[in-house]
Write a protein that holds these residues in place. Structure first.
Motif, mmCIF file in Angstrom:
data_model
loop_
_atom_site.group_PDB
_atom_site.id
_atom_site.type_symbol
_atom_site.label_atom_id
_atom_site.label_comp_id
_atom_site.label_asym_id
_atom_site.label_seq_id
_atom_site.Cartn_x
_atom_site.Cartn_y
_atom_site.Cartn_z
ATOM 1 N N GLY A 144 0.818 -1.199 0.000
ATOM 2 C CA GLY A 144 0.000 0.000 0.000
ATOM 3 C C GLY A 144 0.849 1.244 0.000
ATOM 4 N N GLY A 145 0.155 2.397 -0.042
ATOM 5 C CA GLY A 145 0.867 3.655 -0.037
ATOM 6 C C GLY A 145 -0.075 4.833 0.027
ATOM 7 N N THR A 146 0.490 5.993 0.317
ATOM 8 C CA THR A 146 -0.277 7.222 0.410
ATOM 9 C C THR A 146 0.357 8.292 -0.456
ATOM 10 N N SER A 147 -0.468 9.158 -1.040
ATOM 11 C CA SER A 147 -0.001 10.278 -1.845
ATOM 12 C C SER A 147 0.936 9.770 -2.946
ATOM 13 N N ALA A 148 2.214 10.180 -2.930
ATOM 14 C CA ALA A 148 3.154 9.688 -3.940
ATOM 15 C C ALA A 148 3.266 8.175 -3.904
ATOM 16 N N GLY A 149 3.145 7.584 -2.713
ATOM 17 C CA GLY A 149 3.191 6.131 -2.596
ATOM 18 C C GLY A 149 1.998 5.451 -3.213
ATOM 19 N N MET A 150 0.867 6.143 -3.284
ATOM 20 C CA MET A 150 -0.300 5.621 -4.000
ATOM 21 C C MET A 150 -0.129 5.810 -5.499
ATOM 22 N N ALA A 151 0.526 6.912 -5.881
ATOM 23 C CA ALA A 151 0.630 7.265 -7.301
ATOM 24 C C ALA A 151 1.386 6.230 -8.122
ATOM 25 N N ILE A 152 2.256 5.439 -7.495
ATOM 26 C CA ILE A 152 3.078 4.486 -8.249
ATOM 27 C C ILE A 152 2.476 3.090 -8.302
ATOM 28 N N LEU A 153 1.288 2.881 -7.711
ATOM 29 C CA LEU A 153 0.779 1.522 -7.581
ATOM 30 C C LEU A 153 0.064 0.998 -8.820
ATOM 31 N N GLY A 154 -0.460 1.866 -9.683
ATOM 32 C CA GLY A 154 -1.126 1.402 -10.886
ATOM 33 C C GLY A 154 -0.128 0.897 -11.913
ATOM 34 N N SER A 155 -0.615 0.104 -12.881
ATOM 35 C CA SER A 155 0.287 -0.363 -13.944
ATOM 36 C C SER A 155 0.736 0.793 -14.821
ATOM 37 N N ALA A 156 -0.060 1.874 -14.868
ATOM 38 C CA ALA A 156 0.357 3.134 -15.476
ATOM 39 C C ALA A 156 0.415 4.172 -14.357
ATOM 40 N N TYR A 157 1.214 5.218 -14.543
ATOM 41 C CA TYR A 157 1.427 6.145 -13.445
ATOM 42 C C TYR A 157 1.886 7.502 -13.974
ATOM 43 N N PHE A 158 1.542 8.540 -13.233
ATOM 44 C CA PHE A 158 2.076 9.878 -13.473
ATOM 45 C C PHE A 158 3.376 9.990 -12.705
ATOM 46 N N SER A 159 4.487 10.151 -13.416
ATOM 47 C CA SER A 159 5.803 10.093 -12.778
ATOM 48 C C SER A 159 6.231 11.409 -12.145
ATOM 49 N N ALA A 160 5.652 12.545 -12.561
ATOM 50 C CA ALA A 160 6.036 13.870 -12.059
ATOM 51 C C ALA A 160 7.501 14.176 -12.320
ATOM 52 N N GLU A 161 8.038 13.617 -13.400
ATOM 53 C CA GLU A 161 9.447 13.836 -13.718
ATOM 54 C C GLU A 161 9.760 15.314 -13.913
ATOM 55 N N ASN A 162 8.839 16.049 -14.503
ATOM 56 C CA ASN A 162 9.046 17.481 -14.730
ATOM 57 C C ASN A 162 8.205 18.332 -13.788
ATOM 58 N N GLY A 163 7.838 17.775 -12.667
ATOM 59 C CA GLY A 163 7.006 18.485 -11.711
ATOM 60 C C GLY A 163 5.541 18.137 -11.889
ATOM 61 N N THR A 164 4.707 18.689 -11.015
ATOM 62 C CA THR A 164 3.286 18.394 -11.076
ATOM 63 C C THR A 164 2.668 19.065 -12.294
ATOM 64 N N VAL A 165 1.427 18.673 -12.607
ATOM 65 C CA VAL A 165 0.721 19.250 -13.745
ATOM 66 C C VAL A 165 -0.669 19.658 -13.275
ATOM 67 N N THR A 166 -1.139 20.807 -13.737
ATOM 68 C CA THR A 166 -2.438 21.309 -13.326
ATOM 69 C C THR A 166 -3.524 20.851 -14.283
ATOM 70 N N ASN A 167 -4.768 21.011 -13.843
ATOM 71 C CA ASN A 167 -5.893 20.748 -14.731
ATOM 72 C C ASN A 167 -5.757 21.535 -16.028
ATOM 73 N N ALA A 168 -5.486 22.828 -15.904
ATOM 74 C CA ALA A 168 -5.448 23.695 -17.084
ATOM 75 C C ALA A 168 -4.367 23.262 -18.066
ATOM 76 N N GLN A 169 -3.201 22.923 -17.548
ATOM 77 C CA GLN A 169 -2.114 22.484 -18.423
ATOM 78 C C GLN A 169 -2.464 21.191 -19.139
ATOM 79 N N ALA A 170 -3.015 20.232 -18.387
ATOM 80 C CA ALA A 170 -3.349 18.935 -18.986
ATOM 81 C C ALA A 170 -4.456 19.070 -20.024
ATOM 82 N N LEU A 171 -5.520 19.802 -19.697
ATOM 83 C CA LEU A 171 -6.655 19.922 -20.605
ATOM 84 C C LEU A 171 -6.300 20.692 -21.875
ATOM 85 N N SER A 172 -5.436 21.687 -21.746
ATOM 86 C CA SER A 172 -5.085 22.494 -22.920
ATOM 87 C C SER A 172 -4.137 21.779 -23.855
#
Length: 426
Positions: free
Chosen positions: A152-180
């Motif tokens: 198990g995990g929390t926050s970043a520890g939860m983020a890595i548990l799926g077979s696909a994942y948001f790595s945050a290699e270049n920092g976090t991403v906002t709704n506006a950035q992703a949608l645009s």
């Protein structure tokens, strides 16, 4: 169960190898073997839900817990070892500073010997950088799929548990950035190349869902996964004080303090239609994933003290206490609306009522028996990741001695019939 030992209780702080890692150890120094159980526990990123953490620790059955983190210190040691009233043998926290610390033989052995592994919060790219494509990744996947411990995990520890994942290699991403721009340089996603956890195939997780700058970007994660892999995408997310605990049968229960507080978990899936892909998901253009407002079917589940509400991750439909929603995006604008259970079948199985088919026993051990009036049929066995592990033709008795413990899908089909059965090998 082997628990009759003379325990030596210690609290140890050890800094090793030019700060490659720091170890905080609480409890016995003698390893034990217990009747642990597989499970997955995901927390939304604030302080832990005690009931969910008790569920997590009980799965270890008195064994050893290892906490992996890239920052912080020993905050989980006393909490797990003595604060929750669950007897466990030890808690060892490793604060990993680099890949050398993650792949240190001593650290790897502690991880392999554990019955429970917990990933703390922090920066998930540290975990991707330190744990992926090396001996730690191999050890974690063996723990999950061979030893079948609880993870198990929390926050970043939860983020890595799926077979696909948001790595945050270049920092976090906002709704506006992703949608645009779904291919914004901060939309760094990894696909099927790290942890292999049953029931989380094609799943991208997210946490801190109280933050309004989360749900739309999560929808964009799914749009990218569906587009890049030409397959339906799934997601699991939690509000900050909410937890999702998944048992060995794939049933995901939601812990929280609803209705005292607005604590929910969210289970996202691409709509189960033939044309599920986003209408526009290309670099440099706003996302459109609409399909008449029903692009993503979302099960919003209140987290109760008793965790009675659930969804079954073997079909993403069978559920209790769910509030169904439709999510969609048009030209970079996110929308949601009330909906109903889509009754989607993850394996897209068509059922034929006129043909009798039975597979037994369930759970099974060394042999599976098939009863049917069909004489010309095929059987394909898939593991919980959807990988084909065996195929048979016109066999009413199937030898399953070579299958390891776990969840399997038996797909039986002929020219005019197809049905899939979910079976467990203990």
């Amino acid at each position: 169960m082997m628990k009759k030992i003379t325990a030596l209780f210690v609290f140890l702080v050890q800094v090793v190898g030019a700060q490659n890692y720091t170890e905080y150890a609480t409890g016995s120094t003698v390893d034990v073997t217990t009747n642990h159980e597989f499970g997955i526990c995901m927390m939304g990123g604030a302080s832990e839900n005690d009931n969910a953490m008790i569920w997590f620790l009980n799965r270890a059955d008195g064994g050893d817990v290892v906490v992996l983190r890239a920052s912080g210190s020993d905050g989980y040691n006393d909490y797990f070892y003595s604060d929750l009233g669950v007897t466990i043998n030890s808690v060892t926290t490793f604060v990993i500073q680099n890949e050398a610390g993650a792949t240190d033989p001593y650290v790897l052995q502690k991880v392999a010997n554990a019955e429970a592994i917990w990933f703390a919060g922090g920066d998930q790219f540290d975990y991707v950088s330190f744990f992926k494509d090396n001996a730690m990744e191999d050890t974690l996947n063996a723990f999950i799929n061979t030893k079948q411990g609880v993870i198990g995990g929390t926050s970043a520890g939860m983020a890595i548990l799926g077979s696909a994942y948001f790595s945050a290699e270049n920092g976090t991403v906002t709704n506006a950035q992703a949608l645009s721009n779904p291919y914004h340089n901060r939309m760094t996603l990894g696909y099927n190349d790290f942890l292999e956890i049953p029931f989380l195939e094609h799943v991208i997780t997210d946490s801190h869902y109280d933050d309004p700058d989360r749900s739309a970007r999560h929808a964009t994660f799914l749009a990218r996964y569906a587009t890049d892999n030409n397959t339906r995408a799934f997601g699991i997310a939690c509000n900050e004080y909410t937890a999702v605990c998944i048992n060995e049968l794939g049933r995901a229960y939601v812990y929280g303090e609803y209705p005292d507080y607005p604590e929910f978990a969210f289970f996202l899936q691409s709509n189960c239609v033939d044309d599920f892909l986003p209408e526009t998901c290309v670099e440099g253009q706003p996302l459109t994933w609409n399909h008449s407002g029903e692009a993503i079917k979302v099960a919003k589940i209140p987290g109760l003290y008793s965790a009675e509400n659930y969804i079954d991750l073997t079909d993403w439909s069978n559920s209790q206490g769910v509030i169904w929603e439709d999510w969609s995006v048009v030209n970079g604008t996110f929308a949601n609306a009330n909906s109903t259970n889509p009754n989607c079948d993850l394996l897209s199985v068509s059922e034929t009522e006129m043909i009798f088919m039975s597979i037994s026993p369930n759970p099974f051990q060394d042999t599976i028996s098939i009863e049917s009036q069909l004489h010309d049929f095929n059987v394909i066995i898939y593991d919980s990741f959807g990988k084909q592990v065996a195929k048979f033709q016109n066999q009413f008795e199937i030898d399953t001695t070579n299958l390891s413990s776990g969840l399997y899908f038996f797909s039986v089909f002929s020219e005019d019939f197809k049905e899939t059965f979910k079976l467990i090998k203990p």
